[in-house]
Design an enzyme around this catalytic site. Sequence first.
Site, short mmCIF file in Angstrom:
data_model
loop_
_atom_site.label_atom_id
_atom_site.label_comp_id
_atom_site.label_asym_id
_atom_site.label_seq_id
_atom_site.Cartn_x
_atom_site.Cartn_y
_atom_site.Cartn_z
CB VAL A 195 51.73 108.56 -54.80
CG1 VAL A 195 52.74 107.43 -54.93
CG2 VAL A 195 50.99 108.78 -56.12
CB SER A 196 51.25 107.12 -49.28
OG SER A 196 50.24 106.15 -49.01
CB VAL A 197 55.22 103.18 -50.10
CG1 VAL A 197 55.64 101.77 -49.66
CG2 VAL A 197 54.95 103.20 -51.61
NE ARG A 243 64.84 103.21 -51.01
CZ ARG A 243 64.17 104.36 -50.96
NH1 ARG A 243 62.88 104.39 -51.29
NH2 ARG A 243 64.77 105.47 -50.60
NE ARG A 244 58.98 95.13 -48.01
CZ ARG A 244 58.38 94.41 -47.07
NH1 ARG A 244 57.35 93.61 -47.38
NH2 ARG A 244 58.77 94.46 -45.81
CG LEU A 263 54.97 97.80 -52.58
CD1 LEU A 263 54.32 97.96 -51.21
CD2 LEU A 263 54.44 96.56 -53.28
CB ALA A 264 56.00 103.76 -55.70
CB SER A 265 57.97 100.67 -59.67
OG SER A 265 59.04 101.49 -59.25
CE1 TYR A 278 55.53 109.88 -58.35
CE2 TYR A 278 56.46 111.72 -57.14
CZ TYR A 278 55.61 110.65 -57.21
OH TYR A 278 54.82 110.32 -56.12
CG PHE A 323 46.54 117.84 -59.07
CD1 PHE A 323 46.97 116.58 -59.46
CD2 PHE A 323 47.20 118.95 -59.59
CE1 PHE A 323 48.04 116.44 -60.34
CE2 PHE A 323 48.26 118.82 -60.49
CZ PHE A 323 48.68 117.55 -60.84
#
Length: 418
Positions: free
Chosen positions: A83-85, A91-92, A94-96, A124, A418
């Site tokens: 998981v990376s941005v 803060r846009r 994207l991860a959500s 998380y 992992f």
Amino acid sequence: MSPEIRTLDETDVADWVRALHTGFHLAPSVTDEEVAARRAAYDLARTRGAFDQGRCVATFRSMPRELTVPGGAFLAASAITNVSVTATHRRRGLASRLMAADLADAKERGEAVAILVAAEYPIYGRFGFGPATWVADWEVDLPRAALDPRYAGPDDGGRVDLVGVDEVRKAGPALHDRVRALTPGAIDRTPGWWEIATGERVFASQPWTEPFFAMHRDAAGEVQGLVAYTTVDHPWPGKLPRVDAKVRQLIAATPAAEQALWRFLLSLDWVTRLDTNHRAPDDVLPLLLGDPRAARTETLADFMWLRVLDVPVALSARTYGGAPTRLVLDVRDTAGLAGGRFVLETDAAGAGRCTPSTAADEPELTLDVADLGCLYLGDESVSRLAALGRVAEDRPGAVRAADALFRTARRPWCPDVF
């Protein structure tokens, strides 16, 4: 326009790997060999990216895994990783968006929980994850450990031998399958895991140094334990030895094998400092020392986080302590994936059965799905969460009953990143 969230096709992989390198502060360039290796190893249907004007700016991937739960059952889990941005697109949301899409697919596939190793603690919980296992790293100062210098191997007919990678590839997977069945919090290891751990597959961005491997066999000749470790020889001030040893992995199917491997490591000639790497917080190692204070705690931290996606399946899979109990849980889940009211019933043998409740059932405990994740493998205390106001006791005595149900004799442990 908002970046597009989608799974990858073959032509996206190189750009996705570059974005991953950027997010994890690796060299921005990638080799054709690494791209080909990752393309072969990844399920592209479970690999997502965020794309802005054709460029990948966020990465996300999940894998099917089996999670060992208390009692030894294997539960279908979605293991989230990579998981990376990119810094230009933080803060846009994207991860959500990536997480929401993956969790919805995991629930649809029938994976009862999602798991991940959190690089940062605050991220998380808002997605319904709670820390379910912890790790401790010890640095053992061997000159202060008050060890018995006469140790010369197991005295029960077993033996410890140095072995090569071929023997590890042959015997390691079967040993690990036995160990993980005994270890709540452990996950299965794929053939690819063993290829990386034994140097059969190497990425340019992840250089591999061959470790020493030592294997424990019992008196009948059966493999019961395995350790991989590396050493670093420093200058010897005043001709006094100064060698560091670092454990990469140590797994054991029996207490005798576990103790034999630790004693082997603690008795290595010239070694003055031993780094244990990530272990369960209640590992036996410090108590093997004549002076447990010689094992200095370098790390004590959360490790594997867990998010329940199917409450009845997850709670029915594990075993429980205490007397036979019927407990009504009201689980809150703002994402709408796993919330509801459920009845957990356990019998005298510890087997559990969880079903959706009827309208007549009044809640006895109310908690967020993230806190259920903290409790699920037995590491956290219901009483402690109740004291913090994170679990509401709707029936007097329900917290005490739930504590007896969920806690385990030993703390859960996930041996693998992992």
